[in-house]
Design an enzyme around this catalytic site. Structure first.
Site, PDB file in Angstrom:
ATOM      1  N   ASP A  52      -1.367   0.357   9.013  1.00 39.09           N
ATOM      2  CA  ASP A  52      -2.171  -0.749   8.517  1.00 39.09           C
ATOM      3  C   ASP A  52      -1.344  -1.724   7.693  1.00 39.09           C
ATOM      4  O   ASP A  52      -0.472  -1.324   6.923  1.00 39.09           O
ATOM      5  CB  ASP A  52      -3.312  -0.223   7.634  1.00 39.09           C
ATOM      6  CG  ASP A  52      -4.410   0.437   8.445  1.00 39.09           C
ATOM      7  OD1 ASP A  52      -4.586   0.050   9.600  1.00 39.09           O
ATOM      8  OD2 ASP A  52      -5.080   1.332   7.914  1.00 39.09           O
ATOM      9  N   MET A  64      -4.101   0.186  -5.568  1.00 41.74           N
ATOM     10  CA  MET A  64      -2.936   0.713  -4.870  1.00 41.74           C
ATOM     11  C   MET A  64      -2.338  -0.227  -3.824  1.00 41.74           C
ATOM     12  O   MET A  64      -1.146  -0.192  -3.562  1.00 41.74           O
ATOM     13  CB  MET A  64      -3.291   2.062  -4.233  1.00 41.74           C
ATOM     14  CG  MET A  64      -3.650   3.114  -5.272  1.00 41.74           C
ATOM     15  SD  MET A  64      -4.172   4.699  -4.582  1.00 41.74           S
ATOM     16  CE  MET A  64      -2.634   5.275  -3.855  1.00 41.74           C
TER      17      MET A  64
END
Length: 436
Positions: A121, A343
């Site tokens: 991703d 994150m």
């Protein structure tokens, strides 16, 4: 390139069973390289990323036999280590993020491991330093070819146990280091280790193969190296990210859904996080029952009345993979929510598509978004959109299933990377979704 056509605004009903956990399967499949004996793995999800890794293992020389739905036998007794230096491997390994975890087992057993820069991703910077610093601590020599982004580690004289403090509690980094350390000489301690259920599952599997790992479930792992590992049989947990996705789907579509066999004890704070959004869910044995939220759901505020903040954190905190789901569910809540994605700096960039559908979202910066819920007084509007990554893709699919009209989602291969036969399974509970 495939598309989904979705007729939204329809309440669903029925039972749905989560697939095997993708993130666990990626680790477990790489661990078969640690032994020449047979390893049986059950509940493997039939999804693009996992099938790519199984193909890669086959090209490495692993003998693979499918014995049933989601069940395979692997035997790595004739591994072709030279395959790692071929152009075919550079292309194949570079298309899958999880391929990084073959390096630890190969380094431990064969004294070398190579990998091209992994894919996956596009959700922001995803560093590999933790992996390679761990290998270096165990005595490996590191090299990197900047021209073709090719990484390599070698330990001609074998690995030696070491004490290490990880710079981040990386799940894949911890898994890779543990798989390398189980065959190293002496003791290895890993502090600030990831302790997700899937990492615990990997450690339990390795111990069943003859490894000696203690501290499983904590952030301090101790590994006593052994000379060799044997075969085993292992069953993969249900996918907690898919379970969270179905909870969000039920709430957004005002559907009565039972999620079967969820392994409650491994869900951590996930159920309570959805309860903070006002979603009712009941534990019935090992199932989750979600009633139809015909009157909507109201966000709980903090004790002092301040806005609810949902943020990701290393386990046992809330997993970052479900923040996209929480965000889309919040668009129809009664109340406001601050979503804080700590994150990854690109994971919230799909919110413009939700705004186009009529959602009230203020993107504060790459990491934070405030969602002002509609309380179902204003239904999302159907639109055409493209899936940027797995988790954003499923979030957009949930939005489309709740929206008024017919939506089109392009680039659905991203969703297929993480969700098994999702259109078939949704149709089984009443969704009007067509793959074209």
């Amino acid at each position: 390139m495939g598309i989904f056509k979705i007729e939204g605004g329809i309440s669903l009903q029925g039972e749905i069973t989560p697939q095997g956990a993708k993130n666990e399967a990626l680790q477990i499949l790489c661990a078969v390289l640690l032994t020449p004996e047979k390893v049986i793995i059950n509940n493997i999800p039939d999804i693009i990323d996992i099938n790519k890794l199984i193909t890669l293992l086959g090209n490495l020389g692993v003998k693979i036999q499918k014995t049933g739905s989601g069940s395979y036998t692997f035997q790595a007794d004739e591994v072709n280590i030279q395959y790692l230096e071929t152009e075919a491997f550079k292309k194949e390994g570079g298309s899958l993020r999880g391929s990084i975890m073959i390096v630890g087992p190969l380094l431990a057993r064969f004294g070398k491991g190579y990998i091209p820069k992994p894919g996956g991703d596009k959700i922001g910077r995803r560093r590999l330093d933790t992996h390679f610093e761990g290998f270096i601590n165990l005595g490996a020599k590191f090299r990197y070819n900047r021209e073709d982004h090719f990484y390599g580690v070698e330990a001609a004289d074998g690995l030696v146990g070491a004490d290490m403090l990880l710079d981040e509690a990386s799940v894949t980094g911890t898994a890779n280091i543990v798989m390398a350390a189980v065959l190293a000489k002496g003791r290895t301690t890993v502090y600030n280790a990831a302790c997700e259920p899937y990492l615990q599952q990997l450690c339990k599997m390795l111990n069943s193969m003859g490894a000696n790992i203690t501290g499983v479930g904590s952030n301090l792992l101790t590994i006593e190296g052994v000379e060799s590992l044997g075969g085993c049989e292992h069953r993969i947990l249900p996918d907690m990210i898919e379970i969270g996705s179905w909870i969000g789907l039920a709430a957004m579509t005002k559907s009565e859904i039972t999620i079967k066999n969820v392994s409650w004890d491994n869900l951590g704070v996930i159920p309570n996080t959805f309860r903070k959004l006002g979603i009712t869910l009941e534990r019935r044995g090992d199932d989750i029952y979600i009633p139809a939220h015909v009157n909507g759901y109201e966000v709980k505020t903090d004790i002092d009345g301040s806005i609810l903040t949902i943020a990701d954190a290393p386990w046992p905190g809330f997993t970052p993979d479900l923040l996209s789901i929480v965000l889309v569910v919040a668009t129809q809540a009664r109340g406001d929510v601050l979503i804080h994605q700590k994150m990854f700096e690109s994971r919230l960039f799909f919110v413009d598509k939700l705004i186009d559908m009529g959602a009230k979202i203020m993107l504060c910066d790459p990491h934070r978004a405030v969602v002002m819920g509609h309380d179902f007084k204003s239904q999302l509007k159907a639109t055409t959109m493209s899936s940027p990554d797995i988790r954003a893709g499923i979030s957009l699919l949930i939005a489309a299933l709740s929206a008024k009209g017919t939506s089109t989602i392009q680039n659905i291969e991203q969703i297929d990377r993480g969700y098994e036969r999702i259109d078939e399974r949704l149709r089984a509970i009443g969704a009007q979704i067509v793959r074209a």
